[in-house]
Design a protein around this motif. Structure first.
Motif, PDB file in Angstrom:
ATOM      1  N   ASN A  85      -1.088  -1.767   1.684  1.00 27.83           N
ATOM      2  CA  ASN A  85      -0.919  -0.514   0.845  1.00 27.83           C
ATOM      3  C   ASN A  85       0.389   0.218  -0.075  1.00 27.83           C
ATOM      4  OD1 ASN A  85      -3.463   0.249   2.335  1.00 27.83           O
ATOM      5  ND2 ASN A  85      -2.557   0.263   4.021  1.00 27.83           N
ATOM      6  N   LEU A 170      -4.979   7.597   3.176  1.00 32.83           N
ATOM      7  CA  LEU A 170      -3.989   7.292   1.975  1.00 32.83           C
ATOM      8  C   LEU A 170      -3.648   8.009   1.104  1.00 32.83           C
ATOM      9  CD1 LEU A 170      -1.625   4.463   2.028  1.00 32.83           C
ATOM     10  CD2 LEU A 170      -3.289   3.401   0.510  1.00 32.83           C
ATOM     11  N   THR A 257      -3.584   3.281   6.149  1.00 30.26           N
ATOM     12  CA  THR A 257      -2.399   4.001   6.282  1.00 30.26           C
ATOM     13  C   THR A 257      -1.042   2.882   6.470  1.00 30.26           C
ATOM     14  OG1 THR A 257      -2.165   5.555   7.643  1.00 30.26           O
ATOM     15  CG2 THR A 257      -2.821   6.424   5.372  1.00 30.26           C
ATOM     16  N   THR A 259       2.318   1.302   5.644  1.00 29.53           N
ATOM     17  CA  THR A 259       2.783   0.614   5.291  1.00 29.53           C
ATOM     18  C   THR A 259       4.168  -0.618   5.552  1.00 29.53           C
ATOM     19  OG1 THR A 259       4.388   2.457   5.124  1.00 29.53           O
ATOM     20  CG2 THR A 259       2.961   2.884   4.180  1.00 29.53           C
TER      21      THR A 259
END
Length: 307
Positions: A85, A170, A257, A259
């Protein structure tokens, strides 16, 4: 002759004294910043290096585990997903640089009210991330303004959960990051554009070059230092993005999403697995360094091609 030599020595002594005084003054101004960097940047980095080889947590005493944390990281599907991601996030770097450069060109014109536009484009940069996220969460909600406008214009037939849908979450965060960062890089490019002598552009246009040719042949090469700086900063920012995912999605839905920075935070401050968190941080730092070296190498090769 002797008098001339003595005068020359005195002048050299005074010059060295002046330079030393200026150097001391400069170091005094730099000292507060250096102290803050040592306390909050360099010391945590140095402390985290040995921590990455332990199973340290708040509860138990740290014990040396060798490379176990790193082996765990590369077999951890959640970390791999967070890393992917973060690497996908890097895709916004060239887009951000192109748009911010175009904005800088737009606001570099001598027209009435241009300072107002510069201020408006820069406002998102100085606005609190939390405040920005609250506004965007309202705009992007299922019953928010964006869905209402898209339905009104016939683009969509039913509401979209921009931040709750795995397919769009995202990309939506990337758009918000792009929107928020444009003004910052725009100002750096604007400073670079205003340092380029206008006579160079005028001379090129008098020789028959179009505005587009003058931009690519003169402006772009002279903006190379700003391009490298902005590319590095946006690359590091993209790989370490934290605020938007943390505030808007908490890494969801289904880790779409998540990270690397958010995953490191969750392991360190929610699971209290500081050893593993330090190892993850070290891996991400190595990736950032390698990508930064690639940018420097590419820039050096491009400069050699120019000359």
């Amino acid at each position: 002759m002797k008098t001339q030599n003595t005068l020359s020595e005195n002048m050299s002594h005074l010059k060295r004294k002046h330079i030393n005084r200026e150097s001391r003054t400069a170091w005094l101004f730099l000292l507060p910043g250096i102290v803050l960097l040592m306390l909050f940047v360099f010391w945590p980095i140095i402390y985290s290096l040995p921590l990455a080889f332990t199973n340290y947590s708040v509860i138990a005493e740290p014990a040396f585990v060798g490379l176990a944390n790193f082996k765990k990281a590369f077999s951890d599907p959640d970390f791999i997903m967070s890393l992917v991601n973060s690497l996908i996030y890097v895709l916004i770097v060239p887009i951000m640089q192109i748009f911010s450069m175009l904005l800088a060109n737009m606001v570099n014109q001598k027209i009435r009210g241009i300072k107002l536009f510069r201020t408006l484009y820069y406002i998102p940069v100085v606005t609190s991330t939390v405040a920005v996220s609250i506004i965007w969460s309202w705009l992007l909600s299922s019953n928010g303004l964006i869905n209402a406008m898209l339905k009104m214009t016939g683009v969509i037939s039913e509401n979209i959960g921009w931040l709750t849908n795995k397919q769009t979450a995202l990309a939506t965060l990337m758009f918000i990051t792009l929107w928020k960062g444009l003004g910052y890089y725009m100002m750096i490019y604007l400073a670079g554009l205003q340092s380029i002598p206008g006579e160079l552009i005028e001379a090129a246009e008098m020789d028959g070059a179009t505005k587009v040719q003058a931009f690519f042949k003169i402006t772009m090469p002279l903006l190379r230092p700003q391009i490298v700086l902005c590319s590095l900063m946006s690359l590091m920012g993209a790989l370490r993005v934290f605020d938007e995912p943390f505030v808007l999605t908490k890494g969801g839905p289904a880790n779409s999403t998540m990270t690397s920075s958010l995953y490191i935070y969750k392991n360190g401050f929610e699971k209290f697995d500081f050893g593993y968190s330090a190892a993850l941080g070290l891996i991400v730092s190595v990736i950032v360094i390698l990508l930064s070296i690639v940018i420097f190498k590419y820039n050096k090769k491009a400069e050699e091609g120019m000359y």
